[in-house]
Design an enzyme around this catalytic site. Sequence first.
Site, PDB file in Angstrom:
ATOM      1  N   CYS A  65       8.872   4.367  -5.792  1.00  0.00           N
ATOM      2  CA  CYS A  65       8.190   3.066  -5.773  1.00  0.00           C
ATOM      3  C   CYS A  65       7.746   2.710  -7.201  1.00  0.00           C
ATOM      4  CB  CYS A  65       6.974   3.131  -4.854  1.00  0.00           C
ATOM      5  SG  CYS A  65       5.955   1.641  -4.904  1.00  0.00           S
TER       6      CYS A  65
ATOM      7  N   CYS B  98       6.092  -1.294   3.472  1.00  0.00           N
ATOM      8  CA  CYS B  98       5.695  -1.885   2.200  1.00  0.00           C
ATOM      9  C   CYS B  98       6.959  -2.024   1.347  1.00  0.00           C
ATOM     10  CB  CYS B  98       4.660  -1.014   1.479  1.00  0.00           C
ATOM     11  SG  CYS B  98       5.331   0.558   0.877  1.00  0.00           S
TER      12      CYS B  98
ATOM     13  N   GLU C  55       3.249  12.363  -2.885  1.00  0.00           N
ATOM     14  CA  GLU C  55       3.077  11.404  -3.989  1.00  0.00           C
ATOM     15  C   GLU C  55       2.161  11.995  -5.055  1.00  0.00           C
ATOM     16  OE1 GLU C  55       0.479   7.485  -4.900  1.00  0.00           O
ATOM     17  OE2 GLU C  55       1.686   7.339  -3.060  1.00  0.00           O
TER      18      GLU C  55
ATOM     19  N   THR D 211      -1.662   5.817  -4.452  1.00  0.00           N
ATOM     20  CA  THR D 211      -1.477   4.387  -4.135  1.00  0.00           C
ATOM     21  C   THR D 211      -2.013   4.015  -2.752  1.00  0.00           C
ATOM     22  OG1 THR D 211       0.745   4.815  -3.281  1.00  0.00           O
ATOM     23  CG2 THR D 211       0.566   4.167  -5.598  1.00  0.00           C
TER      24      THR D 211
ATOM     25  N   SER E  21       0.125   9.541   5.394  1.00  0.00           N
ATOM     26  CA  SER E  21      -1.229   9.520   4.853  1.00  0.00           C
ATOM     27  C   SER E  21      -1.849   8.130   4.958  1.00  0.00           C
ATOM     28  CB  SER E  21      -1.194   9.952   3.383  1.00  0.00           C
ATOM     29  OG  SER E  21      -2.455   9.793   2.783  1.00  0.00           O
TER      30      SER E  21
ATOM     31  N   HIS F  95      -0.402  15.775  -0.643  1.00  0.00           N
ATOM     32  CA  HIS F  95       0.504  14.654  -0.373  1.00  0.00           C
ATOM     33  C   HIS F  95       1.620  14.669  -1.421  1.00  0.00           C
ATOM     34  CE1 HIS F  95       2.007  10.538   0.057  1.00  0.00           C
ATOM     35  NE2 HIS F  95       1.430  10.533   1.253  1.00  0.00           N
TER      36      HIS F  95
END
Length: 660
Positions: free
Chosen positions: A107, A14, A137, A175, A232, A135
């Site tokens: 990001c 991504c 993030e 996200t 994930s 996770h």
Amino acid sequence: MSREVIVARTAGFCFGVERAVDQVYEQIGLVEQGKASGPIYTYGPIIHNEEVVGDLAKRGVTVLETEEDLKALPPGQGTVIIRSHGVSRHIYDILEERGVAVVDATCPFVKKIHRIVDEHSRAGEAVVIIGNASHPEVEGIRGWGNRDTKVVENEAEAEDFNLSEGQKLCIVSQTTFNYNKFKELVEKFSKKGYDSSVLNTICNATQERQVEAARIASQVEAMIVIGGRHSSNTQKLYEICLKECKNTFYIQTLGDLDPDSVSSVRSVGITAGASTPKKIIEEVHTRMAEQSFAELLKEEEESTKPIRTGEIVTGQVIEVSKDEIILSIAGNKSEGVITRDEYSNDNNVDLTTKVQVGDEMEAKVIKLNDGVGMVSLSYKRMAADRGNRRLEEAFENQEVLTAKVTQVLDGGLSVEVEGARVFIPASLVSDSYEKDLSKYAGQDIEFIITEFNPKRRRIIGDRKALLVAQKAKMKEELFSRIQPGDVTDGVVKNVTDFGAFIDLGGADGLLHISEMSWGRVENPKKVFKTGEQVRVLIKDIQGEKIALSLKFPEANPWVTAAERYAAGNIVVGRVARMTDFGAFIELEPGVDALLHVSQISREHVEKPSDVLRIGQEIEARVVDFNENDHKISLSIKALMGGGQERMEDSDVADVDINNY
């Protein structure tokens, strides 16, 4: 056996992951070139892909796993790269305390969630993050909240959640969370009747990837999901595909795939997590079909791309840093990036001073990224294109343009019209030679376009032509309204030894030294300064030559001199100049009298300079006044008594006081 292979267009890196990996390799390059000092660290693996992390380790990149690792860094040494997952607020504090260089590869979409959580927490609201609490993030997002910031991953945790009475609630998402699952959990919270705001912060690329993966899985006999074991978003892709296709395989590399498991199927689908390099996707696809990955990717791009290179798009700013702007493109699920170089020609511009999150702006598409819908955009090229169209129109119509001088160059001036540059050569800046053009820096000037060739980067402006035309018009208007005897205003343009040139607004007139005063002027440069405003009398006009004067008739001292300097009157004057036969006495500006050497004293005087000096004030009697010839004769001796009171004619014969 012929087999159909469908590769997801959204498979692979991504935008955020690709950006983070690129920044690590860029930092490695800087160290290898000696432009930065090592060592290089990443806080946590830069992505959840062992192949990429292994390659970076070979290049000297060290992974720091814990806060203790950060705190143990040597002060002021090395560079720490924050991965795309982002980190908590206090991690930045630790890095600042250690004094190490920081490259923030978080990001932009994760940064957006940090900002949301921070703002709502500061407002006293409770925040729920829907996602996996372990996770990285989510751990980072939670670090921007307060003690009322909770993580909810399933229905049971949503049911157990309770909110303090009167408190507001803000709901965001990891996200990469499953969109359908996110909607189900939001529904659970809505039934509780809280005063809540729900912000779907699932990345567009993630949603597209999951929707496309489900669609492909429902159409094929076997589905292959490629990604890191700890990824994930890849795990969620596997779960989604497994619901649609029971014959779904989760692999990290081609070596994990059992060829026999898909040997008999006639159709295979392939997707990959956000941390999967395209090289691995290509290897899997090549094994599954004869058609090359590049050809398939090209077909997918041609059949699905919603925007075209060169197109002007509108987007909303979703993230901005000093050197790049991230846009969410309107009417399209793609995101675009505008780098500093593609925003402005100013390499030092701070983009955070130009736009803010939430602003809408237009940009030109310069490159379509493959697989993730991330688009390279240019603001300055769009502005330049529009500016060029504006300049072409002005060129064709000979329109007078006004623009600010952005640069003073050795050979002329550079101005900018709506993002397009125009060069005005030094020879076309003014109608007269100007050695120093620096005075034009930052000024708005008028000009016309005399050459328009954007392909050769030759767009030439001309200011001189306007000045020449303007002065010609002013000159015509000036000569149509002036005539001898008029009094007008002007500006001293140049001063010489013989006079001064006065700009009358369209033409210059000469004010000769003899016309500067009724008195005597020795040096015009001591009387006038360039730029000084003066009121002058137009004495004569011969063709385009204008003679000027400051000897206004009403100020002529000889008009009333007969009464003041009648014979017999005693006067006071100043010695202005001397000759061997006498001294000239200035009685007032414009009125001089002769004191003959024989009239200076009863005693014999050989020459005036023996008893007088320039500037000396003397008292004398007027012994003769000739109004017609403007001649006055004086005598000091006449004041002494017993001497001549009138000079003999022989004493003044052939003497013209105006010539001395």
